[in-house]
Design a protein around this motif. Structure first.
Motif, PDB file in Angstrom:
ATOM      1  N   ASP A   1      -8.714  10.707  -1.169  1.00 20.90           N
ATOM      2  CA  ASP A   1      -9.691  10.943  -0.096  1.00 20.90           C
ATOM      3  C   ASP A   1      -9.619   9.862   0.972  1.00 20.90           C
ATOM      4  OD1 ASP A   1     -10.714  13.317  -1.188  1.00 20.90           O
ATOM      5  OD2 ASP A   1     -12.109  12.228  -2.465  1.00 20.90           O
ATOM      6  N   TRP A   2      -9.498   8.619   0.549  1.00 20.67           N
ATOM      7  CA  TRP A   2      -9.380   7.524   1.510  1.00 20.67           C
ATOM      8  C   TRP A   2      -8.122   7.681   2.350  1.00 20.67           C
ATOM      9  CZ3 TRP A   2     -10.825   1.788   0.368  1.00 20.67           C
ATOM     10  CH2 TRP A   2     -12.208   1.685   0.147  1.00 20.67           C
ATOM     11  N   ARG A   3      -7.024   7.986   1.689  1.00 20.08           N
ATOM     12  CA  ARG A   3      -5.748   8.085   2.413  1.00 20.08           C
ATOM     13  C   ARG A   3      -5.812   9.170   3.477  1.00 20.08           C
ATOM     14  NH1 ARG A   3      -1.026  10.940   1.386  1.00 20.08           N
ATOM     15  NH2 ARG A   3      -1.873  11.703  -0.590  1.00 20.08           N
TER      16      ARG A   3
ATOM     17  N   MET B   1     -14.624   1.526   5.243  1.00 19.01           N
ATOM     18  CA  MET B   1     -13.319   0.869   5.202  1.00 19.01           C
ATOM     19  C   MET B   1     -12.604   1.007   6.551  1.00 19.01           C
ATOM     20  SD  MET B   1     -11.419  -0.944   3.277  1.00 19.01           S
ATOM     21  CE  MET B   1      -9.743  -1.559   3.296  1.00 19.01           C
ATOM     22  N   ARG B   2     -12.712   2.174   7.171  1.00 16.48           N
ATOM     23  CA  ARG B   2     -12.081   2.372   8.475  1.00 16.48           C
ATOM     24  C   ARG B   2     -12.637   1.393   9.510  1.00 16.48           C
ATOM     25  NH1 ARG B   2     -12.283   3.940  13.345  1.00 16.48           N
ATOM     26  NH2 ARG B   2     -14.555   4.011  13.221  1.00 16.48           N
TER      27      ARG B   2
ATOM     28  N   THR C   1       1.965   6.733   4.513  1.00 15.86           N
ATOM     29  CA  THR C   1       1.619   7.702   5.558  1.00 15.86           C
ATOM     30  C   THR C   1       0.885   7.012   6.702  1.00 15.86           C
ATOM     31  OG1 THR C   1      -0.467   8.239   4.410  1.00 15.86           O
ATOM     32  CG2 THR C   1       1.452   9.601   3.886  1.00 15.86           C
ATOM     33  N   GLY C   2       0.765   7.729   7.797  1.00 18.31           N
ATOM     34  CA  GLY C   2       0.033   7.209   8.947  1.00 18.31           C
ATOM     35  C   GLY C   2       0.937   6.631  10.017  1.00 18.31           C
TER      36      GLY C   2
ATOM     37  N   ASP D   1      -5.179   8.724   9.590  1.00 16.06           N
ATOM     38  CA  ASP D   1      -5.259   9.200  10.976  1.00 16.06           C
ATOM     39  C   ASP D   1      -5.117   8.026  11.939  1.00 16.06           C
ATOM     40  OD1 ASP D   1      -5.635  11.833  10.245  1.00 16.06           O
ATOM     41  OD2 ASP D   1      -7.820  11.737  10.372  1.00 16.06           O
ATOM     42  N   ASP D   2      -5.583   6.865  11.510  1.00 14.23           N
ATOM     43  CA  ASP D   2      -5.627   5.701  12.399  1.00 14.23           C
ATOM     44  C   ASP D   2      -4.806   4.512  11.925  1.00 14.23           C
ATOM     45  OD1 ASP D   2      -7.567   6.779  14.290  1.00 14.23           O
ATOM     46  OD2 ASP D   2      -9.003   6.621  12.649  1.00 14.23           O
ATOM     47  N   PHE D   3      -4.444   4.472  10.657  1.00 17.89           N
ATOM     48  CA  PHE D   3      -3.757   3.312  10.107  1.00 17.89           C
ATOM     49  C   PHE D   3      -2.594   3.752   9.218  1.00 17.89           C
ATOM     50  CE2 PHE D   3      -8.242   2.237  10.673  1.00 17.89           C
ATOM     51  CZ  PHE D   3      -8.141   1.139  11.510  1.00 17.89           C
ATOM     52  N   ARG D   4      -1.648   2.854   9.049  1.00 21.47           N
ATOM     53  CA  ARG D   4      -0.582   3.100   8.077  1.00 21.47           C
ATOM     54  C   ARG D   4      -1.139   2.781   6.696  1.00 21.47           C
ATOM     55  NH1 ARG D   4       5.271  -0.081   7.635  1.00 21.47           N
ATOM     56  NH2 ARG D   4       6.009   1.037   5.760  1.00 21.47           N
TER      57      ARG D   4
END
Length: 344
Positions: free
Chosen positions: A81-83, A309-310, A58-59, A88-91
């Motif tokens: 939750d991380w995904r 992580m983001r 996704t992403g 929103d910003d990364f694949r």
């Protein structure tokens, strides 16, 4: 007298056998498991060697990629939750390792860290993900650093979340949760292979979380059910029966990409002292320790750890892209991370 003793012994054996038979649990067909545990974004691929792998992808396709690898007996659900935050910003690619989750099992003899790293390589090849940051929790962290050593040309960044790999001290080994002590014993493995493991799974999960409210009946049921996929128990027991090659500081020194070490201070499975070992061994590695958190910070402090992580992925992305590529793109999301990355 001897006859009476034999009768008593036979009675005991019969009772134990009846109890064992009563506790036996068969495999659950994949169709049934998929109906219960596939996600809205679930997809499946079949690798060239015939292994069917469950994954999500996704992403945005124009941003950098992160691949998330779960730990022992877990599944890609641990990254939900991380995904939901990161894509929103990364694949974001998550996958179930062989014999875990909804991915099909291979023979127990193939249940090795090296094979898991190979599966990650093959799956990401099929998804045309040439370079990415790889992040792993526990055994998935072991897979992640093994991947970084085996396929360095494909790694932009590395994140180790309560990762395994260092040999445990005698004291650490003695304090391991009961379920891991039992699974480390070949006789116990043989006895437990076909039995209802619900109580032991619950105990193991209780050792994994500091906040016991995470250990719900639904969570225990999911872990138990997914472990009963065809061949999955053989895979899980095969992992415990296989001697892993321990990591060394010399070996890890070959990793030359940005690295983030994330750890729960109260981890009962992989001690927080191992976080410092990884940080010291990998040049330039950053470290984040979460107070009051156990083995699964991606779940216990999902919002904070995902944000950490983001930010890390933003720095990795900035370092991986040239100024010539960034300036004409004019992507405001990249500029948000630029001050942190550049130190201006």
């Amino acid at each position: 007298m001897l006859r009476r003793l034999l009768v008593v012994l036979l009675t005991i054996v019969t009772i134990l056998a009846a109890g064992w038979l009563a506790l036996r649990r068969g495999d659950i067909p994949y169709d049934t498991l998929e109906m219960a545990y596939a996600l809205p974004d679930s997809q499946f691929m079949t690798l060239d060697d015939g292994l069917k792998v469950h994954y999500t992808d996704t992403g945005p396709r124009d941003r950098s990629i992160v691949v998330l690898v779960h730990g022992y007996s877990a599944s890609l659900h641990t990254w939900n939750d991380w995904r939901e935050t990161l894509d929103d910003d990364f694949r974001v690619i998550t996958l179930d390792l062989p014999g875990h989750g909804l991915s099909r099992a291979e023979g127990a003899e193939r249940a090795t860290i090296e094979r898991f790293a190979e599966v990650v390589a093959q799956a990401t090849d099929r998804l045309e993900a040439e370079r990415f940051t790889i992040a792993g929790n526990s055994m998935g962290g072991n897979t992640a650093w093994m991947f970084a050593l085996t396929y360095p040309e494909r790694v932009d960044g590395l994140a180790l979340v309560d990762a395994s790999g260092w040999p445990k001290t005698t004291e650490e080994d003695e304090s391991s949760p009961l379920i891991f002590k039992l699974l480390g014993n070949p006789v116990a493995r043989a006895v437990l292979k076909d039995l209802d493991m619900s109580s032991l799974v619950r105990s193991g999960l209780e050792d994994s979380y500091t906040d016991q409210s995470f250990v719900t009946d639904e969570l225990v049921e999911r872990y138990v059910a997914l472990s009963r996929g065809p061949g999955h128990r053989e895979t899980l027991l095969g992992i415990m029966a296989t001697e892993r090659t321990p990591v060394t500081a010399e070996k890890l020194s070959a990793i030359q990409v940005p690295t983030l070490v994330m750890w729960g201070r109260d981890d009962n499975l992989v001690p927080v002292a191992h976080a410092q070992l990884f940080t010291d061994a990998i040049e330039g590695a950053e470290q984040v320790i979460y107070d009051g958190v156990g083995h699964l910070p991606q779940e216990e402090v999902a919002a904070q750890s995902a944000e950490d992580m983001r930010a890390f992925l933003g720095r990795v992305e900035w370092e991986a892209m040239s100024v010539e590529e960034i300036e004409p793109a004019g992507d405001p999301r990249l500029l948000e991370d630029r001050p942190e990355a550049s130190g201006n």
